[in-house]
Scaffold this motif. Sequence first.
Motif, PDB file in Angstrom:
ATOM      1  N   LEU A 438       0.840  -1.205   0.000  1.00  0.00           N
ATOM      2  CA  LEU A 438       0.000   0.000   0.000  1.00  0.00           C
ATOM      3  C   LEU A 438       0.870   1.248   0.000  1.00  0.00           C
ATOM      4  CD1 LEU A 438      -2.711   1.492   0.260  1.00  0.00           C
ATOM      5  CD2 LEU A 438      -2.577   1.138   2.737  1.00  0.00           C
ATOM      6  N   ILE A 439       1.905   1.257   0.832  1.00  0.00           N
ATOM      7  CA  ILE A 439       2.804   2.415   0.898  1.00  0.00           C
ATOM      8  C   ILE A 439       3.481   2.635  -0.458  1.00  0.00           C
ATOM      9  CG2 ILE A 439       4.942   3.271   1.946  1.00  0.00           C
ATOM     10  CD1 ILE A 439       4.053   1.809   4.537  1.00  0.00           C
ATOM     11  N   LYS A 440       3.883   1.532  -1.104  1.00  0.00           N
ATOM     12  CA  LYS A 440       4.514   1.627  -2.418  1.00  0.00           C
ATOM     13  C   LYS A 440       3.566   2.258  -3.445  1.00  0.00           C
ATOM     14  CE  LYS A 440       6.715  -2.068  -3.611  1.00  0.00           C
ATOM     15  NZ  LYS A 440       6.982  -3.445  -4.124  1.00  0.00           N
ATOM     16  N   GLN A 441       2.282   1.854  -3.421  1.00  0.00           N
ATOM     17  CA  GLN A 441       1.293   2.401  -4.360  1.00  0.00           C
ATOM     18  C   GLN A 441       1.022   3.885  -4.090  1.00  0.00           C
ATOM     19  OE1 GLN A 441       0.180   0.792  -6.965  1.00  0.00           O
ATOM     20  NE2 GLN A 441       1.173  -1.149  -6.381  1.00  0.00           N
ATOM     21  N   ILE A 442       0.973   4.255  -2.809  1.00  0.00           N
ATOM     22  CA  ILE A 442       0.741   5.662  -2.453  1.00  0.00           C
ATOM     23  C   ILE A 442       1.896   6.535  -2.941  1.00  0.00           C
ATOM     24  CG2 ILE A 442       0.500   7.283  -0.523  1.00  0.00           C
ATOM     25  CD1 ILE A 442      -0.945   5.029   1.010  1.00  0.00           C
ATOM     26  N   LYS A 443       3.126   6.027  -2.808  1.00  0.00           N
ATOM     27  CA  LYS A 443       4.304   6.789  -3.267  1.00  0.00           C
ATOM     28  C   LYS A 443       4.254   7.013  -4.766  1.00  0.00           C
ATOM     29  CE  LYS A 443       7.553   5.529   0.407  1.00  0.00           C
ATOM     30  NZ  LYS A 443       8.800   4.805   0.762  1.00  0.00           N
ATOM     31  N   GLN A 447       4.169  10.780  -6.525  1.00  0.00           N
ATOM     32  CA  GLN A 447       5.115  11.256  -7.532  1.00  0.00           C
ATOM     33  C   GLN A 447       4.398  11.856  -8.734  1.00  0.00           C
ATOM     34  OE1 GLN A 447       7.520   7.826  -8.411  1.00  0.00           O
ATOM     35  NE2 GLN A 447       8.641   7.911  -6.450  1.00  0.00           N
ATOM     36  N   LYS A 448       3.191  11.354  -9.016  1.00  0.00           N
ATOM     37  CA  LYS A 448       2.398  11.884 -10.138  1.00  0.00           C
ATOM     38  C   LYS A 448       1.458  13.009  -9.699  1.00  0.00           C
ATOM     39  CE  LYS A 448       2.349   7.487 -12.659  1.00  0.00           C
ATOM     40  NZ  LYS A 448       1.500   6.442 -13.290  1.00  0.00           N
ATOM     41  N   LYS A 449       1.633  13.431  -8.404  1.00  0.00           N
ATOM     42  CA  LYS A 449       0.796  14.484  -7.818  1.00  0.00           C
ATOM     43  C   LYS A 449      -0.687  14.097  -7.851  1.00  0.00           C
ATOM     44  CE  LYS A 449       4.017  18.240  -8.812  1.00  0.00           C
ATOM     45  NZ  LYS A 449       4.221  19.587  -9.406  1.00  0.00           N
ATOM     46  N   GLN A 450      -0.928  12.848  -7.566  1.00  0.00           N
ATOM     47  CA  GLN A 450      -2.290  12.322  -7.488  1.00  0.00           C
ATOM     48  C   GLN A 450      -2.618  11.944  -6.045  1.00  0.00           C
ATOM     49  OE1 GLN A 450      -2.288   9.032 -10.238  1.00  0.00           O
ATOM     50  NE2 GLN A 450      -2.491  10.352 -12.044  1.00  0.00           N
ATOM     51  N   ARG A 451      -3.895  11.659  -5.794  1.00  0.00           N
ATOM     52  CA  ARG A 451      -4.342  11.290  -4.454  1.00  0.00           C
ATOM     53  C   ARG A 451      -4.698   9.805  -4.412  1.00  0.00           C
ATOM     54  NH1 ARG A 451      -8.377  16.458  -3.391  1.00  0.00           N
ATOM     55  NH2 ARG A 451      -6.749  18.058  -3.359  1.00  0.00           N
ATOM     56  N   THR A 452      -4.772   9.279  -3.204  1.00  0.00           N
ATOM     57  CA  THR A 452      -5.095   7.863  -3.012  1.00  0.00           C
ATOM     58  C   THR A 452      -6.255   7.726  -2.030  1.00  0.00           C
ATOM     59  OG1 THR A 452      -2.774   7.250  -3.374  1.00  0.00           O
ATOM     60  CG2 THR A 452      -4.205   5.613  -2.311  1.00  0.00           C
ATOM     61  N   LEU A 453      -7.242   6.951  -2.401  1.00  0.00           N
ATOM     62  CA  LEU A 453      -8.366   6.649  -1.513  1.00  0.00           C
ATOM     63  C   LEU A 453      -8.223   5.205  -1.053  1.00  0.00           C
ATOM     64  CD1 LEU A 453     -11.181   7.254  -0.239  1.00  0.00           C
ATOM     65  CD2 LEU A 453     -12.195   6.456  -2.389  1.00  0.00           C
ATOM     66  N   VAL A 454      -8.148   5.014   0.255  1.00  0.00           N
ATOM     67  CA  VAL A 454      -8.028   3.682   0.834  1.00  0.00           C
ATOM     68  C   VAL A 454      -9.328   3.369   1.578  1.00  0.00           C
ATOM     69  CG1 VAL A 454      -6.719   2.167   2.361  1.00  0.00           C
ATOM     70  CG2 VAL A 454      -5.549   4.000   1.105  1.00  0.00           C
ATOM     71  N   ILE A 455      -9.966   2.277   1.238  1.00  0.00           N
ATOM     72  CA  ILE A 455     -11.233   1.888   1.874  1.00  0.00           C
ATOM     73  C   ILE A 455     -10.981   0.711   2.804  1.00  0.00           C
ATOM     74  CG2 ILE A 455     -13.598   1.084   1.474  1.00  0.00           C
ATOM     75  CD1 ILE A 455     -13.442   2.407  -1.290  1.00  0.00           C
ATOM     76  N   THR A 456     -11.396   0.856   4.049  1.00  0.00           N
ATOM     77  CA  THR A 456     -11.200  -0.205   5.032  1.00  0.00           C
ATOM     78  C   THR A 456     -12.528  -0.842   5.407  1.00  0.00           C
ATOM     79  OG1 THR A 456     -11.420   1.292   6.919  1.00  0.00           O
ATOM     80  CG2 THR A 456      -9.215   1.028   5.983  1.00  0.00           C
ATOM     81  N   LEU A 457     -12.439  -1.936   6.157  1.00  0.00           N
ATOM     82  CA  LEU A 457     -13.644  -2.675   6.519  1.00  0.00           C
ATOM     83  C   LEU A 457     -14.382  -2.036   7.687  1.00  0.00           C
ATOM     84  CD1 LEU A 457     -15.219  -5.236   5.750  1.00  0.00           C
ATOM     85  CD2 LEU A 457     -13.864  -6.483   7.450  1.00  0.00           C
ATOM     86  N   THR A 458     -13.635  -1.462   8.647  1.00  0.00           N
ATOM     87  CA  THR A 458     -14.262  -0.887   9.839  1.00  0.00           C
ATOM     88  C   THR A 458     -13.745   0.522  10.111  1.00  0.00           C
ATOM     89  OG1 THR A 458     -12.561  -1.714  11.367  1.00  0.00           O
ATOM     90  CG2 THR A 458     -14.416  -3.193  10.882  1.00  0.00           C
ATOM     91  N   LYS A 459     -14.446   1.250  10.970  1.00  0.00           N
ATOM     92  CA  LYS A 459     -14.018   2.604  11.375  1.00  0.00           C
ATOM     93  C   LYS A 459     -12.690   2.553  12.129  1.00  0.00           C
ATOM     94  CE  LYS A 459     -18.794   4.195  11.951  1.00  0.00           C
ATOM     95  NZ  LYS A 459     -19.783   4.695  12.931  1.00  0.00           N
ATOM     96  N   ARG A 460     -12.585   1.588  13.034  1.00  0.00           N
ATOM     97  CA  ARG A 460     -11.368   1.453  13.836  1.00  0.00           C
ATOM     98  C   ARG A 460     -10.157   1.219  12.945  1.00  0.00           C
ATOM     99  NH1 ARG A 460     -10.089  -0.233  19.095  1.00  0.00           N
ATOM    100  NH2 ARG A 460      -7.825   0.042  19.330  1.00  0.00           N
TER     101      ARG A 460
END
Length: 487
Positions: A438-443, A447-460
């Motif tokens: 995940l960290i590799k994909q975010i980096k 570098q392309k000045k884009q954003r990343t949306l990460v969806i998790t299963l729970t609030k915690r």
Amino acid sequence: MIDKLKLISSFKPKGDQPQAIDKLIKGFKNNLKNQVLLGVTGSGKTYTIAKIIEKTQLPTLIISHNKTLAAQLYQEMKEFFPHSPVSYFVSYYDYYQPEAYLPASDTYIAKEVNINPLIDQLRLKATSNIFSYEKSIVIASVSCIYNIGAPEVYQEKTLILKAGDKLTIFEVLGKLADLYYKKAITDFLPGSFRVRGNRLDVFLAYTATTLVRLFFGSRGVEKIEIKELGDKKTKKVDIFSIFAAKHYLLDTNNLNPIFKDIRKELKSQIKYFEAKNQLIEAQRIEKKVNFDLQMIKETGYVNGIENYSRYFDGRKPGQAPYSLLDYFHYQYKKDFLTVIDESHVTIPQIRGMYYGDQARKKNLIDFGFRLPSALDNRPLRFEEFLERTKKTIYVSATPADWEIKKSKNRVIQQVIRPTGLIDPKITVLPEDNLIEDLIKQIKKRKQKKQRTLVITLTKRMAEDLASFLSDPQKTKDNFKVAYLHAD
């Protein structure tokens, strides 16, 4: 009289829509009764169905699995067919607590409801449109498989008035009362009437703005006018039909033979309980039924009157109730189209309605709260529903095996959107080294000045992951991180 369903839209079929429309039309021409439209989200399935309706010119019933989606479809179809009768038919309850009995705690729960008058008005408009127009479109929830009374009775009770009819104002008032119209005491609301000298004003129960004005003279009905609220102008007509203010209509002049049959069943049920030494249940059902019959005799109504619907409808034990589908059959014969929206959800819901209803009523019958005939106040069985739908399109992004099998693998795909956009490529990775990847994909996105949306299963999990990614020592980078959830 509207004799054509005309689609009005600035859109033109694009993407996969043209081939889907052509294949569905070809299927109907080849007498295929069941077809599946597999359309991804955003592919314009509603517009495709609208084009099918326009090309086939078939009266259409569209069934959705909940009120919200039905309302959305209703709004879209109203926009596509602004000059055609498009109606909305869903359950009119804002709150519904069905009658029930819980043996474990010896708790009887009386039926308690709160009816939405606007939705009731829209339901009445749906059936009045079916009888008023050669072609109409109705968007419904699964409420359309429940009993609303016989279409023959509904049509028979319709009050047809003509200028020149030799009727007195009092005779018309009596006929309106039979249609459950009420005298306006203070507010003049839909489903009421008022007298102004020699003029009778009727506020139609199935509209929010339309009044019918009847002018009486020595020879009867001299003139009929239609007036819209807020409009000073009136429209003169020679003939006008007034439909009932309720779907379920009783013939209160012919109750004796009906009561005789109900009492015969009551006697049989009391005998059954006494034979099993269930004296409390025997006393309970006798008291309940006698009270209900007395109320019906005196007022024409009692809470739970629908449980005697088999007798009032003249149906045989086990015979299917009269639903909205029967109104389509009665008026349009077999020549109408049924569209099942989100069929992978709607079909199981239709199939399960009957069993849930029967399970609840069985306790009421076993413990002396209702007669066995109450079981015939029910939704349609699934096979009864299928018998009433002759030309069907199942619409879904993920059709179930049942729909595919029912259509004999006649699945028309609508994957390419009118915009040309396709679904993004999805890569499924193993759970090992999940955070590092995940960290590799975010980096890469950074570098392309884009954003990343990460969806998790729970609030915690969202909070913990956001905290982890915010720590430069753990990620070896400086990410701007925030979590977002409902609370």
